[in-house]
Structures are given as C-alpha cells and as structure tokens.
Motif scaffolding. Structure first.
Motif, PDB file in Angstrom:
ATOM      1  N   SER A  26     -11.247 -19.906  27.724  1.00  0.00           N
ATOM      2  CA  SER A  26     -10.363 -20.598  26.782  1.00  0.00           C
ATOM      3  C   SER A  26     -10.582 -20.101  25.351  1.00  0.00           C
ATOM      4  N   LEU A  27     -11.846 -19.858  24.994  1.00  0.00           N
ATOM      5  CA  LEU A  27     -12.162 -19.347  23.650  1.00  0.00           C
ATOM      6  C   LEU A  27     -11.533 -17.974  23.427  1.00  0.00           C
ATOM      7  N   LYS A  28     -11.594 -17.116  24.417  1.00  0.00           N
ATOM      8  CA  LYS A  28     -11.007 -15.782  24.299  1.00  0.00           C
ATOM      9  C   LYS A  28      -9.496 -15.871  24.066  1.00  0.00           C
ATOM     10  N   LYS A  29      -8.826 -16.765  24.799  1.00  0.00           N
ATOM     11  CA  LYS A  29      -7.376 -16.918  24.651  1.00  0.00           C
ATOM     12  C   LYS A  29      -7.017 -17.415  23.258  1.00  0.00           C
ATOM     13  N   LYS A  30      -7.775 -18.384  22.762  1.00  0.00           N
ATOM     14  CA  LYS A  30      -7.494 -18.923  21.436  1.00  0.00           C
ATOM     15  C   LYS A  30      -7.745 -17.880  20.346  1.00  0.00           C
ATOM     16  N   ARG A  75      -2.941 -21.804  12.999  1.00  0.00           N
ATOM     17  CA  ARG A  75      -4.161 -21.005  12.941  1.00  0.00           C
ATOM     18  C   ARG A  75      -5.375 -21.874  12.651  1.00  0.00           C
ATOM     19  N   GLU A  76      -5.238 -22.804  11.662  1.00  0.00           N
ATOM     20  CA  GLU A  76      -6.341 -23.701  11.313  1.00  0.00           C
ATOM     21  C   GLU A  76      -6.746 -24.560  12.503  1.00  0.00           C
ATOM     22  N   LYS A  77      -5.730 -25.029  13.221  1.00  0.00           N
ATOM     23  CA  LYS A  77      -6.017 -25.846  14.409  1.00  0.00           C
ATOM     24  C   LYS A  77      -6.761 -25.035  15.464  1.00  0.00           C
ATOM     25  N   LEU A  78      -6.335 -23.784  15.690  1.00  0.00           N
ATOM     26  CA  LEU A  78      -7.005 -22.919  16.672  1.00  0.00           C
ATOM     27  C   LEU A  78      -8.429 -22.589  16.253  1.00  0.00           C
ATOM     28  N   VAL A  79      -8.617 -22.333  14.931  1.00  0.00           N
ATOM     29  CA  VAL A  79      -9.965 -22.044  14.434  1.00  0.00           C
ATOM     30  C   VAL A  79     -10.884 -23.237  14.654  1.00  0.00           C
ATOM     31  N   ALA A  80     -10.374 -24.475  14.373  1.00  0.00           N
ATOM     32  CA  ALA A  80     -11.181 -25.685  14.587  1.00  0.00           C
ATOM     33  C   ALA A  80     -11.526 -25.848  16.059  1.00  0.00           C
ATOM     34  N   GLU A  81     -10.553 -25.572  16.939  1.00  0.00           N
ATOM     35  CA  GLU A  81     -10.798 -25.672  18.378  1.00  0.00           C
ATOM     36  C   GLU A  81     -11.832 -24.630  18.825  1.00  0.00           C
ATOM     37  N   CYS A  82     -11.760 -23.429  18.253  1.00  0.00           N
ATOM     38  CA  CYS A  82     -12.733 -22.381  18.577  1.00  0.00           C
ATOM     39  C   CYS A  82     -14.139 -22.796  18.144  1.00  0.00           C
ATOM     40  N   ASP A  83     -14.224 -23.407  16.958  1.00  0.00           N
ATOM     41  CA  ASP A  83     -15.529 -23.879  16.473  1.00  0.00           C
ATOM     42  C   ASP A  83     -16.120 -24.914  17.430  1.00  0.00           C
TER      43      ASP A  83
END
Length: 329
Positions: A26-30, A75-83
């Motif tokens: 999931s991290l790779k996809k995001k 993008r901000e939402k994806l970055v937060a999810e990645c974190d």
C-alpha cells in the motif's frame, strides 16, 4: 511455555508479517501516486506556464488554481497516510524482532525439554536396573546356589535338603514381594484407584517402615480428571517429585522429622518438603554431581514449567510451584 502457546506466537508472527507485506505494498502505491501528482504539477508550472505567458498576462497558478489546490490537498493527504504507514511498519518491525527472539528462545527451550525428557527416562531406567541388580537379581542368584546345594543333600540327608528348600521358598517369596514393590513403584495402583493423596500416604508408610522418621503431612485431596493426559502427567510427576524428595531426606538427612505439604491452589500446585537433618552445600553437591535425586527432581519441575527453590543450610527445605493446565473458556 507449552507447545500450544508456542504455536500461538508463531501464528501471531505470521499474521504480523502478512500485514507488514500488505501495508508495504500500500505504501508503494501511495508513493507512486505522490510521484504522479508531483509530475503533473511540475508540468503545469513549467511547460504550460511558458506557453501561456505568450498569450495571457495572468499567472498559470491563477488559471489552474482549483486543479492545483485539489492535487496539493490530495498530495498532503497521501503524504500523511504514508507517514502513518511508515510508523505502523516501524512498530511492526519492532514486534517482529521481539517475536523472533521469543521464538528462538522457545525453540532452544523446547529442545532442552526434549533432551530433559530423554535424560529423565534414561536415569529412571538406570535406577530400575540398579535396584533390580542390587536386590532381586542377587537374591535369585543366591537362591539358585541354595537349590543346587539341596540337590546334593537330597539323597544323603533328606531332612537337611528340606530345610534348604524351605529357605529357598522363603527367599523366593521375598523376591516376589520385592518385584511387586518395584512394579508398584513404576505405577502406584492406588494412584489410579484412590487418587494422589492416598497414593502418597501409602508411599510414606512404605518408605518409613522402620518408623525412624515422624512424617507430618498436609495434603489436599486433589480431585482431578485423570482422563486428561496433561493433568494425569502433571499429577504422576508431582508424586515422583515428592517421592524422590522424601526418599532423599530419609537416606541422607540424618534427622528424625519430615514435613510434606501439597496444596491445590487456583493456578498452581504448591509443594513443600522440609526436614530437620544436617543439610548440605548445594553448590558443592551440584559441582560434584551428588544428590542425584534432586537433579532428577529439578528436571521434572523444569519439564512441568514449574519453579523450585532449595534451601539446605539448616536442614533441607524445598518449595515447588507447578502451574495447572489453563482451562479454555
């Protein structure tokens, strides 16, 4: 830790490992989505900006304001999810490392218990062989000589031959009783018929036939289900542990008093054996491999996941806790 709990830990390790792999995917996809957004925004803010400046005086940010804002927010939402995923993966790695250490330690412990089982079995065989050699076998050999002597007397002195045969008969009865006691020692019939308490009380009578020791007892009547193999194994080993401890006190303590306690508590069987003998140096005994019986006791306690404390300074005091089987709700 028993085999079932060990299996639970291995299952937990597999579940966490699988979840880690899913989260990593999931991290790779995001991160790919973030890279696509960055590429898209860079394209708008570079190439198209140069082209539009020829025809329009307004900045490209104003022209594509809504589209840029939407992509920045995404993008901000994806970055937060990645974190969050990275934090989760880090915690997962920590858990996996701990479980790997536990599994490694338990694998070693399980191997040691297998070796201990073999060691206890071998020592029991040695004890039985030694007892039979020192008692029944020697007595039978002596009786064979008696029979041979009687055959020489039977023609010359029939009366003397009959006396010798009477001695042989008496000796054979003693050997039969001795073998019967050995069989009883292997598996006390009272244990199956009347339970652990009665088996122990009968054992103390046999061990203390000369009544040299005053044996005080405080033994709970444990009504356990012997059809359950795990419970039966624990109770027969408790019998062996107490048997060995009392036998050691009678053989080595040089005292005249022994106390035996077996308490049936909620989570443990608690055993206490004390005597008023001379005691011994525990470290020296271990170093020189003395008190062989106590080594067998310690191995039995280890196999039952129990704890043992030995104090041999003023007399000998042995305290043992054996965990009960955990009942499923």
């Amino acid at each position: 830790m028993d085999i079932e709990n060990f299996g639970v830990i291995e299952d937990l390790y597999s579940d966490i490992k699988k979840e880690q792999e899913e989260q990593l995917e999931s991290l790779k996809k995001k991160k790919c989505q973030i890279a696509e957004i960055d590429t898209y925004l860079d394209g708008i803010l570079s190439k198209e900006q140069n082209d539009l400046q020829v025809f329009l005086p307004r900045k490209v940010e104003n022209l594509y304001h809504d589209v840029i804002e939407q992509n920045k927010q995404k993008r901000e939402k994806l970055v937060a999810e990645c974190d969050e995923i990275e934090k989760f993966l880090h915690m997962g790695e920590v858990k996996l490392e701990r479980l790997e250490r536990i599994i490694a330690n338990q694998s070693v412990l399980f191997h040691l218990k297998q070796l201990s089982v073999l060691d206890v079995q071998e020592k029991e065989r040695q004890r039985i062989a030694r007892d039979l050699h020192d008692s029944s076998l020697q007595n039978l050999t002596h009786l064979v000589h008696k029979v041979e002597l009687s055959s020489l007397y039977i023609d010359q002195d029939p009366v003397k031959a009959k006396l010798e045969l009477a001695t042989v008969e008496s000796g054979l009865r003693k050997v039969i009783d001795d073998i019967r006691n050995r069989i009883y020692d292997l598996r006390p019939m009272t244990f199956d018929d009347l339970g652990l308490k009665e088996a122990l009380l009968k054992l103390f009578v046999v061990l203390n036939q000369d009544e040299k020791y005053k044996i005080e007892t405080d033994i709970d009547d444990i009504n356990a289900d012997l059809s359950d193999s795990e419970t039966e194994l624990a109770l027969i080993n408790i019998y062996r542990i107490i048997q060995e401890c009392v036998q050691n006190s009678i053989s080595h303590s040089k005292g005249d008093w022994i106390s035996v306690s077996l308490k049936d508590e909620k989570k443990f069987y608690k055993i206490s054996i004390q005597d008023n003998g001379v005691g011994f140096d525990l470290k020296e005994a271990i170093k020189k491999n003395r008190h062989f019986g106590l080594l067998v006791v310690e191995e039995r306690v280890f196999l039952l996941n129990g704890n043992i404390q030995i104090n041999a300074e003023n007399g000998t005091s042995i305290l043992i806790e054996i965990p009960k089987k955990v009942e499923e709700e």
